[in-house]
Design a protein around this motif. Sequence first.
Motif, PDB file in Angstrom:
ATOM      1  N   VAL A 129      13.092  13.500  16.821  1.00  0.00           N
ATOM      2  CA  VAL A 129      12.424  12.261  16.416  1.00  0.00           C
ATOM      3  C   VAL A 129      11.230  12.018  17.343  1.00  0.00           C
ATOM      4  CG1 VAL A 129      12.684   9.788  16.014  1.00  0.00           C
ATOM      5  CG2 VAL A 129      14.609  11.340  15.592  1.00  0.00           C
ATOM      6  N   GLU A 130      10.049  12.021  16.779  1.00  0.00           N
ATOM      7  CA  GLU A 130       8.838  11.873  17.583  1.00  0.00           C
ATOM      8  C   GLU A 130       8.539  10.403  17.900  1.00  0.00           C
ATOM      9  OE1 GLU A 130       5.515  13.779  15.773  1.00  0.00           O
ATOM     10  OE2 GLU A 130       6.376  15.792  15.913  1.00  0.00           O
ATOM     11  N   TYR A 131       8.176  10.167  19.151  1.00  0.00           N
ATOM     12  CA  TYR A 131       7.687   8.856  19.583  1.00  0.00           C
ATOM     13  C   TYR A 131       6.266   9.051  20.109  1.00  0.00           C
ATOM     14  CZ  TYR A 131      12.249   6.623  19.135  1.00  0.00           C
ATOM     15  OH  TYR A 131      13.415   6.085  18.632  1.00  0.00           O
ATOM     16  N   HIS A 132       5.343   8.249  19.584  1.00  0.00           N
ATOM     17  CA  HIS A 132       3.936   8.382  19.946  1.00  0.00           C
ATOM     18  C   HIS A 132       3.413   7.091  20.573  1.00  0.00           C
ATOM     19  CE1 HIS A 132       3.666  12.018  17.445  1.00  0.00           C
ATOM     20  NE2 HIS A 132       4.309  11.338  16.505  1.00  0.00           N
ATOM     21  N   THR A 133       2.493   7.235  21.491  1.00  0.00           N
ATOM     22  CA  THR A 133       1.780   6.073  22.023  1.00  0.00           C
ATOM     23  C   THR A 133       0.458   6.533  22.628  1.00  0.00           C
ATOM     24  OG1 THR A 133       1.906   4.159  23.510  1.00  0.00           O
ATOM     25  CG2 THR A 133       2.851   6.215  24.329  1.00  0.00           C
TER      26      THR A 133
END
Length: 234
Positions: A129-133
């Motif tokens: 599960v990708e988390y981007h910021t």
Amino acid sequence: MKNLFLFVSLTFLLSSCSTLRPGVVQFSESPSEIFTKSSLKEYLRTNQNPKIVLRVPDSAKDATTEERYSKTEVYNSIEKELLKSGFDVRDRGLFNEILRKTETSDYSKIRELTDTELILELVSLNTNVEYHTNKYYTPGKRKEKKLYQGNITLYGASTEFKLILVKTNEIAGTYQFNYAPCTQGCEYQIDASGKVYRRRSGKLSEVPDYEFVETDLLVEFMKKSTQELIKNMK
């Protein structure tokens, strides 16, 4: 020509390293999705130690996914939480063997053959599960900064359960839980494109584009997910 290539490569490497800056990356978890039918709550009120079995996928869709974590440790952590909460946990290996031999999908027969009242099915466990910021904080000062190009990407996990009340042959609950990386903040060295670096064995190295969620973190995540699931069942 070879010397020129080495000079350019070294210059590029030194330039890249000089753009690194310390930053704290932080993500928030997505909320859990929980649904429990009233029939399950009523059943558990009159059955203090229900017989339950954990049903897990036969195999992962992607072989590499299956190798990312210790399935035995993850599955055992779920069963331990059920035992702690007073459930009579049935042997999942024996349960699966009986199902294979009888080849039945009739839950009334499954109940009779396996002496099981509840089936907790692990529908999925996704460790990709990708988390981007594009935001990070200055260490110590908590001053927010933004990247002008690119994103910081780290990986979390999600899991989904389905609870079957065998007696009435109904899906009595569905539960989805999420694990986000760095919810308390992780300090890295960050370049302008969003790539993150950290020290390992005294050396600064880039965190791979895909870094697996380690087994011990997954075990803790699954323990907490099971605890929340049990709390919402009753």
